[in-house]
Design an enzyme around this catalytic site. Structure first.
Site, PDB file in Angstrom:
ATOM      1  N   GLU A  20      -1.013  -5.365   9.088  1.00  0.00           N
ATOM      2  CA  GLU A  20      -0.164  -4.761  10.111  1.00  0.00           C
ATOM      3  C   GLU A  20      -0.878  -4.694  11.330  1.00  0.00           C
ATOM      4  O   GLU A  20      -1.974  -4.350  11.517  1.00  0.00           O
ATOM      5  CB  GLU A  20      -0.126  -3.256   9.569  1.00  0.00           C
ATOM      6  CG  GLU A  20       0.743  -3.023   8.193  1.00  0.00           C
ATOM      7  CD  GLU A  20       0.889  -1.694   7.977  1.00  0.00           C
ATOM      8  OE1 GLU A  20       0.691  -0.748   8.840  1.00  0.00           O
ATOM      9  OE2 GLU A  20       1.414  -1.291   6.730  1.00  0.00           O
ATOM     10  N   GLU A  45       9.667  -3.846  10.267  1.00  0.00           N
ATOM     11  CA  GLU A  45      10.020  -2.629   9.827  1.00  0.00           C
ATOM     12  C   GLU A  45      10.650  -1.603  10.784  1.00  0.00           C
ATOM     13  O   GLU A  45      10.130  -1.335  11.555  1.00  0.00           O
ATOM     14  CB  GLU A  45       8.886  -1.978   8.935  1.00  0.00           C
ATOM     15  CG  GLU A  45       9.032  -0.721   8.332  1.00  0.00           C
ATOM     16  CD  GLU A  45       8.069  -0.018   7.342  1.00  0.00           C
ATOM     17  OE1 GLU A  45       7.169  -0.720   6.956  1.00  0.00           O
ATOM     18  OE2 GLU A  45       8.426   1.090   6.782  1.00  0.00           O
ATOM     19  N   ASP A 100      -0.908  -6.217   0.093  1.00  0.00           N
ATOM     20  CA  ASP A 100      -1.014  -5.582   1.467  1.00  0.00           C
ATOM     21  C   ASP A 100      -2.801  -5.452   1.686  1.00  0.00           C
ATOM     22  O   ASP A 100      -3.347  -4.841   0.576  1.00  0.00           O
ATOM     23  CB  ASP A 100      -0.710  -4.122   1.701  1.00  0.00           C
ATOM     24  CG  ASP A 100       0.729  -3.985   2.376  1.00  0.00           C
ATOM     25  OD1 ASP A 100       0.949  -4.635   3.350  1.00  0.00           O
ATOM     26  OD2 ASP A 100       1.601  -3.151   1.820  1.00  0.00           O
ATOM     27  N   ASP A 117       0.672  -1.409   0.134  1.00  0.00           N
ATOM     28  CA  ASP A 117       0.128   0.056   0.008  1.00  0.00           C
ATOM     29  C   ASP A 117       0.842   1.112   0.040  1.00  0.00           C
ATOM     30  O   ASP A 117       0.394   2.464  -0.112  1.00  0.00           O
ATOM     31  CB  ASP A 117      -0.916   0.078   1.097  1.00  0.00           C
ATOM     32  CG  ASP A 117      -0.459  -0.082   2.400  1.00  0.00           C
ATOM     33  OD1 ASP A 117       0.891  -0.325   2.608  1.00  0.00           O
ATOM     34  OD2 ASP A 117      -1.198   0.031   3.734  1.00  0.00           O
ATOM     35  N   SER A 118       2.347   1.207   0.008  1.00  0.00           N
ATOM     36  CA  SER A 118       3.008   2.259  -0.127  1.00  0.00           C
ATOM     37  C   SER A 118       2.772   2.891  -1.709  1.00  0.00           C
ATOM     38  O   SER A 118       3.446   3.800  -2.076  1.00  0.00           O
ATOM     39  CB  SER A 118       4.564   1.742  -0.322  1.00  0.00           C
ATOM     40  OG  SER A 118       4.770   0.594  -1.211  1.00  0.00           O
ATOM     41  N   LYS A 165      -0.658  -9.151   3.379  1.00  0.00           N
ATOM     42  CA  LYS A 165       0.002  -8.680   4.660  1.00  0.00           C
ATOM     43  C   LYS A 165      -0.992  -8.012   5.349  1.00  0.00           C
ATOM     44  O   LYS A 165      -1.621  -7.143   4.577  1.00  0.00           O
ATOM     45  CB  LYS A 165       1.213  -8.001   3.885  1.00  0.00           C
ATOM     46  CG  LYS A 165       1.905  -7.561   5.212  1.00  0.00           C
ATOM     47  CD  LYS A 165       3.322  -7.174   4.483  1.00  0.00           C
ATOM     48  CE  LYS A 165       3.386  -5.856   3.765  1.00  0.00           C
ATOM     49  NZ  LYS A 165       3.298  -4.599   4.711  1.00  0.00           N
TER      50      LYS A 165
END
Ligand code: KIV
Length: 268
Positions: free
Chosen positions: A118, A185, A88, A45-46, A116
């Site tokens: 978070e 990260e 993501d 999602d960057s 993925k």
């Protein structure tokens, strides 16, 4: 060569063979990265920052993640050495187990091989249900960009003993719940080493030092396409007159040999 899959990635940890992960958002770069032997493509999602120009990943929608996953999957399929695709789930799309299942369905049907997400221990119930449904999961810990407003910025995490211990415990809990890969990260390299030794699943690092089982970078960063401040953990491979293909190859080679990251890319 047999295609990369979850079992082959997990097997590399047992054999102490590192693997390379790179973000990809479109078909062309996905195929180039897979052709260069990058084992895993992350539809991160960057993309909200590097493609869309937002100052965080928060505005990215589930539809956009599914769209970019479809683009990446098409390019990857054209490669003779297809990579494993991880996508993501975007901000607030997995706050409940039901929502997380629906979001995972959308990106898996678009061509992802793994999702993925978070967060820490609170993800355990969702991870268990996804595992039951046959959806591989990567749990992203440490600096979790979707929580940037809570964290107060993009800062190194786990520098004090209490937070470091909590992060190790969270990784163990999520691996026990069924997480197949952990991503760390921006944590001190010593802490990343502790996590990598504490779990049997592969640990991918970004800004987490040399001792993780794999490394990931944002493709724009490793191709030197910077518009702002360059993070300490980034290495530009578009040097020495390399083509894009040679830069992708060099990144993969350096991750596998352990040459990247070096001390200058680590946090203490
Ligand atoms: O979205 C992304 O690209 C990521 C990496 C920075 C790990 O999550």
């Amino acid at each position: 060569m047999s295609p990369v899959n979850l079992k082959s990635l997990q097997g590399r940890k047992a054999k102490q063979e590192k693997f390379a992960v790179l973000t990809a958002y479109d078909s062309t770069f996905a195929q180039l990265a897979a052709d260069a032997g990058i084992e895993c493509l992350l539809v991160g999602d960057s993309l909200g920052m590097v493609l869309q120009g937002n100052d965080s990943t928060l505005p990215v929608s589930l539809e956009e993640m599914a769209y970019h996953t479809r683009c990446v999957a098409r390019g990857n399929q054209r490669s003779e050495t297809p990579a494993f695709i991880m996508t993501d789930l975007p901000f607030m799309s997995y706050g409940t187990v039901e929502a997380g299942l629906e979001a995972a369905r959308a990106v898996m049907q678009a061509g992802a091989h793994m999702v993925k997400i978070e967060g820490d221990e609170w993800l355990a119930p969702l991870i268990s249900v996804l595992a039951q449904q046959g959806v591989p999961v990567c749990a992203h810990l440490g600096l979790t960009p979707q929580a940037v407003n809570k964290l107060g910025g993009y800062r190194v995490q786990g520098r004090d003993q209490e937070r470091a211990d909590a992060l190790v415990n969270a990784a163990i809990t999520l691996a026990d719940a069924g997480a197949d890969i952990i991503l760390l990260e921006c944590v001190p390299s010593g802490l990343a080493k502790r996590v990598t030794e504490a779990v049997s699943v592969p640990v991918i690092g970004i800004g987490a030092g040399k001792d993780t089982d794999a490394q990931v970078l944002v493709i724009h960063d490793m191709l030197g396409l910077h518009t702002g401040r360059v993070a300490r953990f980034v290495k530009n491979y578009m040097t020495e007159g390399r083509t894009v293909q040679q830069a992708l190859q060099a990144y993969g080679d350096e991750v596998r040999s352990g040459a990247f990251p070096s001390a200058e890319h680590e946090f203490a």
